[in-house]
Design an enzyme around this catalytic site. Sequence first.
Site, PDB file in Angstrom:
ATOM      1  N   SER A  94       0.814  -1.091   0.207  1.00 27.96           N
ATOM      2  CA  SER A  94      -0.084  -0.032   0.053  1.00 27.96           C
ATOM      3  C   SER A  94       0.802   1.255  -0.069  1.00 27.96           C
ATOM      4  O   SER A  94       2.067   1.387   0.508  1.00 27.96           O
ATOM      5  CB  SER A  94      -0.835  -0.047   1.242  1.00 27.96           C
ATOM      6  OG  SER A  94      -1.305   1.065   1.468  1.00 27.96           O
ATOM      7  N   TYR A 125      -1.380  -0.908  10.184  1.00 33.29           N
ATOM      8  CA  TYR A 125      -1.766  -1.103   8.729  1.00 33.29           C
ATOM      9  C   TYR A 125      -0.212  -0.659   7.970  1.00 33.29           C
ATOM     10  O   TYR A 125       0.244  -1.312   7.041  1.00 33.29           O
ATOM     11  CB  TYR A 125      -3.000  -0.558   8.113  1.00 33.29           C
ATOM     12  CG  TYR A 125      -3.140  -0.801   6.541  1.00 33.29           C
ATOM     13  CD1 TYR A 125      -3.728  -2.184   6.481  1.00 33.29           C
ATOM     14  CD2 TYR A 125      -2.749   0.178   5.772  1.00 33.29           C
ATOM     15  CE1 TYR A 125      -3.922  -2.495   4.906  1.00 33.29           C
ATOM     16  CE2 TYR A 125      -3.136  -0.366   4.450  1.00 33.29           C
ATOM     17  CZ  TYR A 125      -3.599  -1.604   4.034  1.00 33.29           C
ATOM     18  OH  TYR A 125      -3.753  -1.703   2.778  1.00 33.29           O
TER      19      TYR A 125
HETATM   20  P1  NDP Z   1     -10.872  -6.984   0.656  1.00 37.16           P
HETATM   21  O1  NDP Z   1     -11.438  -6.736   2.067  1.00 37.16           O
HETATM   22  O2  NDP Z   1     -11.944  -6.745  -0.512  1.00 37.16           O
HETATM   23  O3  NDP Z   1     -10.455  -8.599   0.430  1.00 37.16           O
HETATM   24  C1  NDP Z   1      -9.297  -8.993   1.317  1.00 37.16           C
HETATM   25  C2  NDP Z   1      -9.153 -10.553   1.072  1.00 37.16           C
HETATM   26  O4  NDP Z   1      -8.412 -10.958   1.859  1.00 37.16           O
HETATM   27  C3  NDP Z   1     -10.516 -11.432   1.182  1.00 37.16           C
HETATM   28  O5  NDP Z   1     -10.445 -12.316   0.076  1.00 37.16           O
HETATM   29  C4  NDP Z   1     -10.238 -12.039   2.457  1.00 37.16           C
HETATM   30  O6  NDP Z   1     -11.066 -12.945   2.742  1.00 37.16           O
HETATM   31  C5  NDP Z   1      -8.940 -12.035   2.487  1.00 37.16           C
HETATM   32  N1  NDP Z   1      -8.290 -12.384   3.833  1.00 37.16           N
HETATM   33  C6  NDP Z   1      -8.313 -11.570   4.902  1.00 37.16           C
HETATM   34  N2  NDP Z   1      -7.631 -12.184   5.712  1.00 37.16           N
HETATM   35  C7  NDP Z   1      -7.202 -13.431   5.571  1.00 37.16           C
HETATM   36  C8  NDP Z   1      -6.433 -14.622   5.961  1.00 37.16           C
HETATM   37  N3  NDP Z   1      -6.138 -14.503   7.571  1.00 37.16           N
HETATM   38  N4  NDP Z   1      -6.279 -15.675   5.575  1.00 37.16           N
HETATM   39  C9  NDP Z   1      -6.764 -15.714   4.103  1.00 37.16           C
HETATM   40  N5  NDP Z   1      -7.396 -14.559   3.399  1.00 37.16           N
HETATM   41  C10 NDP Z   1      -7.668 -13.739   4.338  1.00 37.16           C
HETATM   42  O7  NDP Z   1      -9.606  -6.237   0.210  1.00 37.16           O
HETATM   43  P2  NDP Z   1      -8.874  -5.548  -1.059  1.00 37.16           P
HETATM   44  O8  NDP Z   1      -9.122  -6.515  -2.213  1.00 37.16           O
HETATM   45  O9  NDP Z   1      -9.252  -4.229  -1.135  1.00 37.16           O
HETATM   46  O10 NDP Z   1      -7.364  -5.892  -0.527  1.00 37.16           O
HETATM   47  C11 NDP Z   1      -6.343  -6.771  -0.981  1.00 37.16           C
HETATM   48  C12 NDP Z   1      -4.993  -6.532  -0.804  1.00 37.16           C
HETATM   49  O11 NDP Z   1      -4.684  -5.125  -1.452  1.00 37.16           O
HETATM   50  C13 NDP Z   1      -4.792  -6.225   0.757  1.00 37.16           C
HETATM   51  O12 NDP Z   1      -3.537  -6.816   1.367  1.00 37.16           O
HETATM   52  C14 NDP Z   1      -4.896  -4.892   0.933  1.00 37.16           C
HETATM   53  O13 NDP Z   1      -4.397  -4.425   2.368  1.00 37.16           O
HETATM   54  C15 NDP Z   1      -4.135  -4.334  -0.233  1.00 37.16           C
HETATM   55  N6  NDP Z   1      -4.605  -2.760  -0.329  1.00 37.16           N
HETATM   56  C16 NDP Z   1      -5.923  -2.301  -0.744  1.00 37.16           C
HETATM   57  C17 NDP Z   1      -6.181  -1.251  -1.024  1.00 37.16           C
HETATM   58  C18 NDP Z   1      -7.473  -0.663  -1.241  1.00 37.16           C
HETATM   59  O14 NDP Z   1      -7.701   0.470  -1.421  1.00 37.16           O
HETATM   60  N7  NDP Z   1      -8.739  -1.684  -1.505  1.00 37.16           N
HETATM   61  C19 NDP Z   1      -5.197  -0.159  -1.066  1.00 37.16           C
HETATM   62  C20 NDP Z   1      -3.815  -0.560  -0.638  1.00 37.16           C
HETATM   63  C21 NDP Z   1      -3.495  -1.921  -0.513  1.00 37.16           C
HETATM   64  P3  NDP Z   1     -12.052 -13.574   3.926  1.00 37.16           P
HETATM   65  O15 NDP Z   1     -12.311 -12.186   4.579  1.00 37.16           O
HETATM   66  O16 NDP Z   1     -13.092 -14.119   3.566  1.00 37.16           O
HETATM   67  O17 NDP Z   1     -11.133 -14.428   4.837  1.00 37.16           O
END
Ligand code: NDP
Length: 243
Positions: free
Chosen positions: A140, A153
């Site tokens: 990020s 974060y």
């Molecule tokens: P979402 O919240 O839409 O999706 C997150 C995903 O991670 C879900 O599939 C969730 O599935 C999974 N997840 C969370 N914890 C775990 C775990 N312990 N084990 C396995 N799966 C897990 O987030 P984004 O798609 O927005 O984010 C994806 C990545 O991009 C993250 O690392 C985020 O920090 C990064 N990012 C996002 C930004 C944004 O603005 N959206 C900006 C900068 C970085 P479930 O909850 O079902 O387990």
Amino acid sequence: MKRKTVLVTGSSRGIGRACALAFAGAGYHVFINCRNSTDKLETLEREILDAGGSCTKLPGDVSSPETVRSLFREITASCGGLDVLVNNAGIAHFGLLNDMSDREWRNVLDTNLSSAFYCCREAIPYMVSKKQGRIINISSMWGTSGASCEAAYSASKAGLDGLTRALAKELAPSNIQVNAIACGVIDTEMNGRLNNEERTALEEEIPAGRFGTAEETARLVLMLAEAPSYLTGQVIGMDGGFL
Ligand code: NDP
């Protein structure tokens, strides 16, 4: 297995889901993963298979080293190992640092940073034996600049950037490339807490005038998986000019 293989952690929705679809569309066998939303993983599996792609559901909590070991046992048994690892799973936490409990701090660091360590540790031996592999970490812009009320974060993503740069040096002699994408504001459920007013204010701060999409992030992830092998150790900004 003839197809190249990739694991996308956290692929039930958002950026991870878009990455899984992009890799499947490019002919990869995709291991899809999440912790809780197994129904969404099933929907994604159907979507990939219906489009003629290939995938395996691998639900499990990647913040747990034991779970990651068992996920990789399944990967090893089915295809030997991974060509590409995308460390995408992540969670956000908003609030003052002073109000944060030990448990909340550990949860953010374990999910966003330690999970990448656990997955890399399992994926690397096979990649080294093949003398090729790609690791792509979804980071990020807050890891670079720091965000108020998102200290844990920001720390987790800064840690991921450090891991990317160091591991790239360690693995370059084995022809394994490690890069990260420092995403700006991407339009996913992670930003679902924003109301319309906050969203508009944030859009006005972004030179591109809009949030990024999961699909354009996935395109960059796929490009990194196929990029020249001399590109390694980079944290690439994808933020509409925000930083
Ligand atoms: P979402 O919240 O839409 O999706 C997150 C995903 O991670 C879900 O599939 C969730 O599935 C999974 N997840 C969370 N914890 C775990 C775990 N312990 N084990 C396995 N799966 C897990 O987030 P984004 O798609 O927005 O984010 C994806 C990545 O991009 C993250 O690392 C985020 O920090 C990064 N990012 C996002 C930004 C944004 O603005 N959206 C900006 C900068 C970085 P479930 O909850 O079902 O387990």
